[in-house]
Write a protein that holds these residues in place. Structure first.
Motif, short mmCIF file in Angstrom:
data_model
loop_
_atom_site.label_atom_id
_atom_site.label_comp_id
_atom_site.label_asym_id
_atom_site.label_seq_id
_atom_site.Cartn_x
_atom_site.Cartn_y
_atom_site.Cartn_z
N ILE A 1 0.86 -1.20 0.00
CA ILE A 1 0.00 0.00 0.00
C ILE A 1 0.89 1.24 0.00
O ILE A 1 0.69 2.19 -0.76
N LYS A 2 1.94 1.20 0.84
CA LYS A 2 2.84 2.36 0.91
C LYS A 2 3.53 2.57 -0.44
O LYS A 2 3.68 3.71 -0.89
N SER A 3 3.93 1.47 -1.04
CA SER A 3 4.63 1.58 -2.32
C SER A 3 3.70 2.16 -3.40
O SER A 3 4.11 3.01 -4.21
N TYR A 4 2.44 1.74 -3.37
CA TYR A 4 1.48 2.28 -4.35
C TYR A 4 1.30 3.79 -4.15
O TYR A 4 1.29 4.57 -5.10
N TRP A 5 1.20 4.20 -2.90
CA TRP A 5 1.05 5.64 -2.61
C TRP A 5 2.32 6.40 -3.04
O TRP A 5 2.26 7.42 -3.70
N LYS B 1 -0.44 -1.35 -13.54
CA LYS B 1 -1.89 -1.40 -13.81
C LYS B 1 -2.64 -0.40 -12.94
O LYS B 1 -3.54 0.29 -13.39
N LEU B 2 -2.26 -0.36 -11.65
CA LEU B 2 -2.94 0.58 -10.75
C LEU B 2 -2.54 2.01 -11.09
O LEU B 2 -3.37 2.91 -11.10
N LEU B 3 -1.26 2.20 -11.39
CA LEU B 3 -0.78 3.57 -11.65
C LEU B 3 -1.37 4.13 -12.94
O LEU B 3 -1.57 5.34 -13.07
N GLN B 4 -1.65 3.26 -13.90
CA GLN B 4 -2.18 3.73 -15.18
C GLN B 4 -3.69 3.92 -15.15
O GLN B 4 -4.26 4.50 -16.06
N LYS C 1 4.72 5.60 -5.14
CA LYS C 1 4.92 5.67 -6.59
C LYS C 1 3.93 6.66 -7.20
O LYS C 1 4.30 7.42 -8.10
N SER C 2 2.68 6.66 -6.74
CA SER C 2 1.68 7.59 -7.29
C SER C 2 2.10 9.02 -7.07
O SER C 2 1.83 9.90 -7.89
N MET C 3 2.75 9.27 -5.92
CA MET C 3 3.14 10.64 -5.61
C MET C 3 4.51 10.98 -6.22
O MET C 3 4.63 11.88 -7.04
N VAL C 4 5.53 10.22 -5.81
CA VAL C 4 6.91 10.62 -6.13
C VAL C 4 7.31 10.18 -7.55
O VAL C 4 7.80 10.98 -8.34
N GLN C 5 7.06 8.90 -7.84
CA GLN C 5 7.51 8.41 -9.16
C GLN C 5 6.71 9.03 -10.31
O GLN C 5 7.25 9.28 -11.37
N MET C 6 5.43 9.29 -10.07
CA MET C 6 4.57 9.77 -11.14
C MET C 6 4.61 11.30 -11.32
O MET C 6 4.01 11.82 -12.24
N HIS C 7 5.25 12.00 -10.39
CA HIS C 7 5.29 13.46 -10.51
C HIS C 7 6.73 13.96 -10.48
O HIS C 7 7.43 13.76 -9.49
N GLU C 8 7.11 14.62 -11.57
CA GLU C 8 8.45 15.21 -11.62
C GLU C 8 8.67 16.20 -10.49
O GLU C 8 9.78 16.42 -10.05
N ASN C 9 7.58 16.86 -10.09
CA ASN C 9 7.72 17.94 -9.11
C ASN C 9 7.31 17.52 -7.70
O ASN C 9 6.89 18.36 -6.91
N SER D 1 -3.18 14.08 3.39
CA SER D 1 -2.68 13.30 4.52
C SER D 1 -3.56 12.08 4.75
O SER D 1 -4.74 12.19 5.06
N ILE D 2 -2.94 10.93 4.56
CA ILE D 2 -3.74 9.71 4.67
C ILE D 2 -3.09 8.76 5.67
O ILE D 2 -1.86 8.66 5.72
N GLY D 3 -3.91 8.12 6.49
CA GLY D 3 -3.39 7.15 7.45
C GLY D 3 -3.19 5.83 6.74
O GLY D 3 -4.11 5.30 6.13
N CYS D 4 -1.98 5.31 6.87
CA CYS D 4 -1.67 4.05 6.20
C CYS D 4 -2.49 2.90 6.80
O CYS D 4 -2.98 2.02 6.08
N ASP D 5 -2.68 2.97 8.12
CA ASP D 5 -3.41 1.90 8.78
C ASP D 5 -4.90 1.95 8.41
O ASP D 5 -5.54 0.92 8.22
N ARG D 6 -5.43 3.16 8.31
CA ARG D 6 -6.84 3.27 7.89
C ARG D 6 -7.01 2.78 6.45
O ARG D 6 -8.01 2.18 6.10
N MET D 7 -5.99 3.05 5.64
CA MET D 7 -6.04 2.57 4.25
C MET D 7 -6.02 1.04 4.24
O MET D 7 -6.74 0.40 3.47
N PHE D 8 -5.21 0.49 5.12
CA PHE D 8 -5.13 -0.97 5.25
C PHE D 8 -6.51 -1.53 5.61
O PHE D 8 -7.00 -2.49 5.01
#
Ligand code: ATP
Length: 516
Positions: free
Chosen positions: A48-52, A512-515, A54-62, A373-380
């Motif tokens: 879950i952390k990796s998905y978040w 797949k999720l990122l796209q 990647k969505s934030m850091v890997q997918m955004h140059e800025n 701001s998202i809680g990782c545990d709540r996401m879990f």
């Protein structure tokens, strides 16, 4: 409601039974509202952390990441307002001696009215069929309109007294609404008091206030105090963001509901720095982006925005993304327009200039901030609530049977592929299965199991959400093929060993999720 409670109990016991989550220090009867993640829990949480991330850091140059310390200079929490204002109003019931958050008691009262409205709407929808117009019904049906007005009056009054820290009025509201303690049933309440949620400890050998350190109650401040370090070294121009995943600690007054409200938890936060005056544009942008992220994992009807009426001291707009947990719609993520409050306060208290030179505007300013701001545990917990399912499937003899299956998106599953020799006593099969794992393990997480009949082994993998099971049998020894079973469709296909890696990799790729 009973059903929802049942579902919640099932999630909690499933998490324990299958090694996702354990009560902390269980051998000592546990520590309240603190939990440990087990072998499958940690994998799911990491995914879950990796998905978040990647969505934030890997997918955004800025957007760039950091990992700041939990301990920070004590002045940080003075500047941020946490020392003075990070309080929740608490109230005790004199008969049951139980402690509650006063605002939550009122919110739960409002929720009960909301449930009545929902019931009326369901009934009316049945009665009117296709022609039913929900908005019109809410406006015109006198009973429902009465409920709606009552909710609004209570919400507005609570928001005002929370904003003004008017504790007497919150107490009056509880009395006027005749709210009773769920345990004792009595309305014998103490006064409402403020309770600071920060945990503190001592630094080294320095005694007293001087050495007092706080365990961070949010990760955001580590980002604010590093704003210039990061902006300069990562050569970022405004608008840009800083992301971080890390532990936060809050001495919650009432910590029930499993990992929904913990005293030690993990946050995934991103602070986005923008030009003053452009914050509302970016606030709208991040609201949209974040709900879209959630919708890749969650059906639309289980998500909603809830705009804040009671704004925190630092915000000029705020909304929650709420998820329908088994116990109702609750906050999963907060999106806040935090103005320049934090950077300005740190600038003032530290005496150091924290400003950005905008080369286009040829101007220095303290940037404004929009935060997600998202809680990782709540996401879990939301992933568990979405994915833990009982379905009816044919058993080995073709008879219908109920199975418990965790239908996780394959990219999030703790184990991607289980490899199972049909017979544990046949060394050729067990060796072949080990050989397969030794090839696959470089690409994804595998699991070897030889104990019990194949049906039971499949069920165990279903319960932890493994998307693929590969079975090695007699034919494997002859022609290098295996059966590959897909968790959701139960389809079994005979494929060459060589193809397994490609088949599984394609399905479990986070791309797949990122796209989406
Ligand atoms: P709540 O109103 O439920 O107490 P909050 O508004 O105080 O939450 P924020 O300060 O906005 O929460 O924190 C951001 C996110 O951190 C929340 O959306 C939530 O997912 C998570 N979070 C906050 N407190 C806890 C907690 N005690 N346990 C687990 N997660 C938490």
């Amino acid at each position: 409601m009973a059903n929802q409670n049942e579902q919640f109990k099932k999630i909690v016991s499933h998490c324990k039974e299958y090694g996702f989550i354990f009560q902390s220090s269980e051998v000592y009867d546990g520590l309240s509202a603190v939990y440990d993640y087990g072998p499958y829990g940690v994998q799911l949480k990491n995914n879950i952390k990796s998905y978040w991330w990647k969505s934030m850091v890997q997918m955004h140059e800025n957007i760039v990441g950091i990992d700041a310390s939990i301990f920070m200079h004590p002045k940080t929490w003075k500047a941020s307002g946490h020392v003075d204002a990070f309080n929740d109003p608490l109230i005790d019931n004199k008969d049951s001696k139980k402690r509650y958050r006063a605002d939550v008691l009122v919110e739960e009262y409002v929720e009960k009215i909301e449930n009545k409205v929902k019931k009326e709407i369901t009934k009316a929808r049945k009665r009117f069929g296709e022609t039913f117009d929900e908005a019109m019904y809410k406006e015109t049906n006198p009973r429902v309109k009465g409920y709606m007005d009552k909710m609004e009056t209570i919400n507005t009054r609570l928001a005002t007294s929370m904003s003004n820290s008017d504790l007497d009025d919150i107490k009056s509201l509880i009395e006027e609404l005749e709210i009773a303690c769920p345990v004792s049933g009595s309305k014998n309440w103490t006064e409402v008091r403020q309770f600071n949620l920060m945990f503190s400890t001592q630094l080294g050998t320095i005694a007293g206030e001087e050495g007092k350190l706080y365990l961070r109650p949010e990760t955001a401040q580590g980002i604010f105090v590093n704003f210039l370090n990061v902006q300069k070294t990562a050569r970022q121009k405004i608008p840009f963001g800083i992301a971080q995943i890390g532990k936060a600690f809050r001495n919650e007054i009432v910590a029930r509901q499993f990992i929904f409200r913990m005293r030690e938890f993990e946050q995934m936060e991103m602070q986005f720095f923008v030009r003053p005056g452009e914050e509302m544009k970016w606030y709208a942008y991040w609201k949209e982006a974040r709900i879209k992220w959630h919708k890749t994992l969650t059906p639309d009807e289980k998500l909603r925005f809830h705009d804040h009426e009671n704004l925190a001291h630092y915000a000029n707009a705020a909304t929650d993304i709420q998820f329908e947990f088994p116990f109702g719609f609750r906050e999963l993520e907060g999106i806040h327009s935090r103005t320049d409050f934090d950077l300005s306060s740190h600038q003032e208290l530290s005496g150091r200039k924290i400003q950005y030179f905008d080369a286009e505007l040829k101007e220095n300013y303290v940037p404004y901030v929009v935060e997600t701001s998202i809680g990782c545990d709540r996401m879990f917990l939301s992933v568990m609530s979405n994915c833990l399912i009982e379905d009816i499937v044919p058993d080995a003899d073709g008879k219908e049977t109920t199975r418990t299956v965790l239908k996780l998106p394959p990219a999030l599953a703790p184990i991607k592929c289980a490899v199972l020799p049909l017979l544990k006593n046949d060394e050729r099969m067990t060796n072949a299965a080990r050989d397969i794992i030794n090839k696959l393990k470089f690409s994804f997480e595998c699991y070897y199991e030889e104990k019990d009949g194949i049906g039971r082994r499949y069920r165990r993998q279903d319960a932890i959400g493994t998307p693929f099971c590969v079975t090695v049998d007699h034919q494997t020894l002859e022609d290098q093929t295996v059966t590959i079973r897909e968790r959701d469709s139960l389809a079994q296909e005979r494929v060459s060993i060589e193809d397994v890696e490609r088949i599984v990799s394609e399905k479990v790729d986070m791309k797949k999720l990122l796209q989406a």
